[in-house]
Design a protein around this motif. Structure first.
Motif, mmCIF file in Angstrom:
data_model
loop_
_atom_site.group_PDB
_atom_site.id
_atom_site.type_symbol
_atom_site.label_atom_id
_atom_site.label_comp_id
_atom_site.label_asym_id
_atom_site.label_seq_id
_atom_site.Cartn_x
_atom_site.Cartn_y
_atom_site.Cartn_z
ATOM 1 N N VAL A 1 0.850 -1.193 0.000
ATOM 2 C CA VAL A 1 0.000 0.000 0.000
ATOM 3 C C VAL A 1 0.879 1.234 0.000
ATOM 4 O O VAL A 1 1.921 1.257 0.663
ATOM 5 N N VAL A 2 0.466 2.258 -0.749
ATOM 6 C CA VAL A 2 1.142 3.548 -0.676
ATOM 7 C C VAL A 2 0.123 4.571 -0.189
ATOM 8 O O VAL A 2 -1.037 4.551 -0.592
ATOM 9 N N ALA A 3 0.559 5.419 0.729
ATOM 10 C CA ALA A 3 -0.292 6.499 1.242
ATOM 11 C C ALA A 3 0.417 7.823 0.995
ATOM 12 O O ALA A 3 1.627 7.936 1.184
ATOM 13 N N MET A 4 -0.348 8.796 0.548
ATOM 14 C CA MET A 4 0.188 10.120 0.264
ATOM 15 C C MET A 4 -0.467 11.135 1.201
ATOM 16 O O MET A 4 -1.674 11.092 1.407
ATOM 17 N N CYS B 1 -4.879 6.551 -0.152
ATOM 18 C CA CYS B 1 -4.131 5.295 -0.193
ATOM 19 C C CYS B 1 -4.445 4.558 -1.490
ATOM 20 O O CYS B 1 -5.559 4.632 -1.988
ATOM 21 N N SER B 2 -3.458 3.853 -1.983
ATOM 22 C CA SER B 2 -3.644 3.012 -3.161
ATOM 23 C C SER B 2 -3.024 1.650 -2.910
ATOM 24 O O SER B 2 -1.939 1.557 -2.340
ATOM 25 N N GLY C 1 4.182 13.253 7.296
ATOM 26 C CA GLY C 1 3.992 14.221 6.225
ATOM 27 C C GLY C 1 4.693 13.873 4.925
ATOM 28 O O GLY C 1 4.913 14.738 4.093
ATOM 29 N N HIS C 2 5.037 12.611 4.748
ATOM 30 C CA HIS C 2 5.699 12.130 3.535
ATOM 31 C C HIS C 2 4.960 10.908 3.020
ATOM 32 O O HIS C 2 4.263 10.236 3.784
#
Length: 100
Positions: free
Chosen positions: A5-8, A26-27, A52-53
């Motif tokens: 998972v990636v979260a921005m 999130c993706s 914050g990243h």
């Protein structure tokens, strides 16, 4: 490797995207067990808000805890999974906070 998972972190545009300003997007990059996927989304979302990243999370806790119920008194498989995730998230957050 479990689901990835990636979260921005959200940018602070007034009124854009979400009523909840702290909500991060999130993706799912690699699919997996639904329980691990949910835990990964939650961990990634909270960690990206904290640091914050962008944050990438991969976990396979549900598979790793199978058969361990007898080792920890009073915890079922689901509770053990979530407790393990909470401890991991806290430690990763601490390490990322030290680097900032």
């Amino acid at each position: 490797m479990g689901p990835l998972v990636v979260a921005m972190p959200r940018t602070n545009y007034q009124g854009a995207f979400s009523a909840n300003e702290g909500e991060s997007s999130c993706s799912q990059l690699i699919s997996g067990d639904s329980e691990d996927q949910l835990i990964g989304w939650q961990m990634a979302s909270r960690l990206t808000q904290r640091v914050g990243h962008p944050v990438f999370v991969s976990c396979s806790l549900a598979a790793d805890t199978a058969g361990m119920e007898g080792l920890v008194a009073g915890l079922d498989r689901n509770s053990l999974c979530h407790r393990t995730a909470a401890l991991a998230e806290r430690e990763v957050g601490r390490l990322l906070g030290e680097q900032s």
